[in-house]
Design an enzyme around this catalytic site. Structure first.
Site, PDB file in Angstrom:
ATOM      1  N   GLY A  10       0.992  -1.232   0.038  1.00  0.00           N
ATOM      2  CA  GLY A  10       0.005   0.123   0.046  1.00  0.00           C
ATOM      3  C   GLY A  10       0.803   1.149   0.010  1.00  0.00           C
ATOM      4  N   VAL A  62      -2.756  -8.144  -1.619  1.00  0.00           N
ATOM      5  CA  VAL A  62      -1.999  -8.735  -0.507  1.00  0.00           C
ATOM      6  C   VAL A  62      -2.981  -9.930   0.132  1.00  0.00           C
ATOM      7  CG1 VAL A  62      -0.440  -6.766   0.191  1.00  0.00           C
ATOM      8  CG2 VAL A  62      -2.688  -7.110   1.172  1.00  0.00           C
ATOM      9  N   ASN A  90       1.819  -2.047   5.316  1.00  0.00           N
ATOM     10  CA  ASN A  90       1.238  -0.954   5.558  1.00  0.00           C
ATOM     11  C   ASN A  90      -0.367  -1.193   4.711  1.00  0.00           C
ATOM     12  OD1 ASN A  90       0.399   2.099   5.750  1.00  0.00           O
ATOM     13  ND2 ASN A  90       0.545   1.613   3.535  1.00  0.00           N
ATOM     14  N   SER A 142      -3.105   0.191  14.468  1.00  0.00           N
ATOM     15  CA  SER A 142      -4.067   1.457  14.694  1.00  0.00           C
ATOM     16  C   SER A 142      -4.354   1.467  16.381  1.00  0.00           C
ATOM     17  CB  SER A 142      -5.231   1.187  13.989  1.00  0.00           C
ATOM     18  OG  SER A 142      -6.224   2.272  14.333  1.00  0.00           O
ATOM     19  N   TYR A 155     -12.218  -3.844  12.110  1.00  0.00           N
ATOM     20  CA  TYR A 155     -10.837  -3.181  11.830  1.00  0.00           C
ATOM     21  C   TYR A 155      -9.996  -3.483  13.174  1.00  0.00           C
ATOM     22  CZ  TYR A 155      -7.927   0.743  10.850  1.00  0.00           C
ATOM     23  OH  TYR A 155      -6.701   1.441  10.385  1.00  0.00           O
ATOM     24  N   ALA A 157     -10.233  -5.914  15.324  1.00  0.00           N
ATOM     25  CA  ALA A 157      -9.825  -7.332  15.483  1.00  0.00           C
ATOM     26  C   ALA A 157      -8.734  -7.682  14.608  1.00  0.00           C
ATOM     27  CB  ALA A 157     -11.178  -8.099  15.026  1.00  0.00           C
TER      28      ALA A 157
END
Ligand code: NAP
Length: 242
Positions: A10, A62, A90, A142, A155, A157
């Site tokens: 990314g 990916v 990323n 994050s 997200y 998890a």
């Protein structure tokens, strides 16, 4: 560092692009992975090359194990004199929704890119790092994976899974001089946060603003450098004090 590369998944936009430029400034040649946005990837390549290193764009999803394997393996076979010493996992997406309304696609989409993507790419690159007895793996997670955020069960998890993977992998490869760390950004101004109104959130941030991609990239650059040789298995928050 003529044949030494950093692979940034990314790398076409947002945090990934800033990371590519930071690592280029450290002297690494850069492999810029992307999945859809070729023009953004080519722009990152142009910016990287203005710094004076090589930039290569590689398109693969990916989350797609076969596509990732065939594309990356082909590049490695065609560039046997080159090595990938830094990997920044990323690539990521957000597909928010309360759990009670979350669709299979929202759950699978986020988990597949973040968790399967981590496995698909890291597995291919790790072998070379172990043989070389040098490597830096940096995973973009994050604050959501550390604290939990409503509407982001998928997200959170996925990022928490990668925080766990960071810790475990660091213990497997530390003796080979391969470090594995994670960086946990807060709200950073990129396409991913375009739909969020900074005014609504800045009260919750100590420094009172969203971050810039370069403010995260500088920490990735530090973790990739020789100066961070004794840091591994850690997750470093870059969130302006949420
Ligand atoms: P972004 O601006 O939306 O960029 C996402 C990048 O990921 C793009 O380069 C995109 O490629 C790539 N990508 C998406 N799906 C992919 C796939 N299946 N295979 C390969 N590449 C894929 O996002 P960002 O804000 O820079 O976020 C980068 C990372 O930081 C993510 O992991 C995100 O979860 C994390 N993060 C961001 C924030 C924030 O506030 N921005 C906060 C915490 C964590 P294309 O250009 O080809 O679409």
């Amino acid at each position: 560092m003529e044949n030494t590369f950093a692979l940034v998944t990314g790398g076409s936009r947002g945090l990934g692009r800033a990371v590519c430029l930071e690592l280029a400034a450290l002297g690494y040649n850069i492999i810029i992975n992307y999945t859809a946005n070729e023009s953004a990837a080519l722009e990152t390549q142009r910016l990287v090359e203005t710094i004076g290193v090589k930039g290569v764009t590689l398109r693969f999803n990916v989350a797609d194990r076969m596509e990732t394997r065939s594309t990356l393996t082909k590049w490695m076979e065609e560039n046997q004199n080159s090595k990938i010493s830094v990997l920044v996992n990323n690539a990521g997406i957000r597909e928010d929704g309360l759990m009670m309304w979350m669709t299979d696609e929202q759950w699978d989409g986020v988990l597949d890119i973040t968790v399967q993507g981590f496995f698909n790419v890291t597995k291919l690159v790790l072998d070379g790092m172990i043989k070389e007895k040098f490597g830096r793996i940096i995973n973009m997670v994050s604050f959501s994976g550390l604290t939990g955020v409503p509407g982001q069960v998928n997200y959170s998890a996925s990022k928490a899974a990668i925080i766990g993977a960071t810790r475990s992998l660091s213990k497997e490869v530390g003796r080979r001089n391969v470090t594995v760390n994670a960086v946990a950004p807060g709200f950073i101004k990129t396409d991913m946060t375009e739909d969020l109104n900074e005014k609504d959130f800045k009260k919750t941030i100590a420094v009172g603003r969203f971050g810039k991609p370069e403010e995260v990239a500088s920490v990735v650059g530090f973790l990739a450098s020789e100066k961070a040789a004794y840091i591994t298995g850690e997750t470093i928050s870059v969130n302006g004090g949420i």
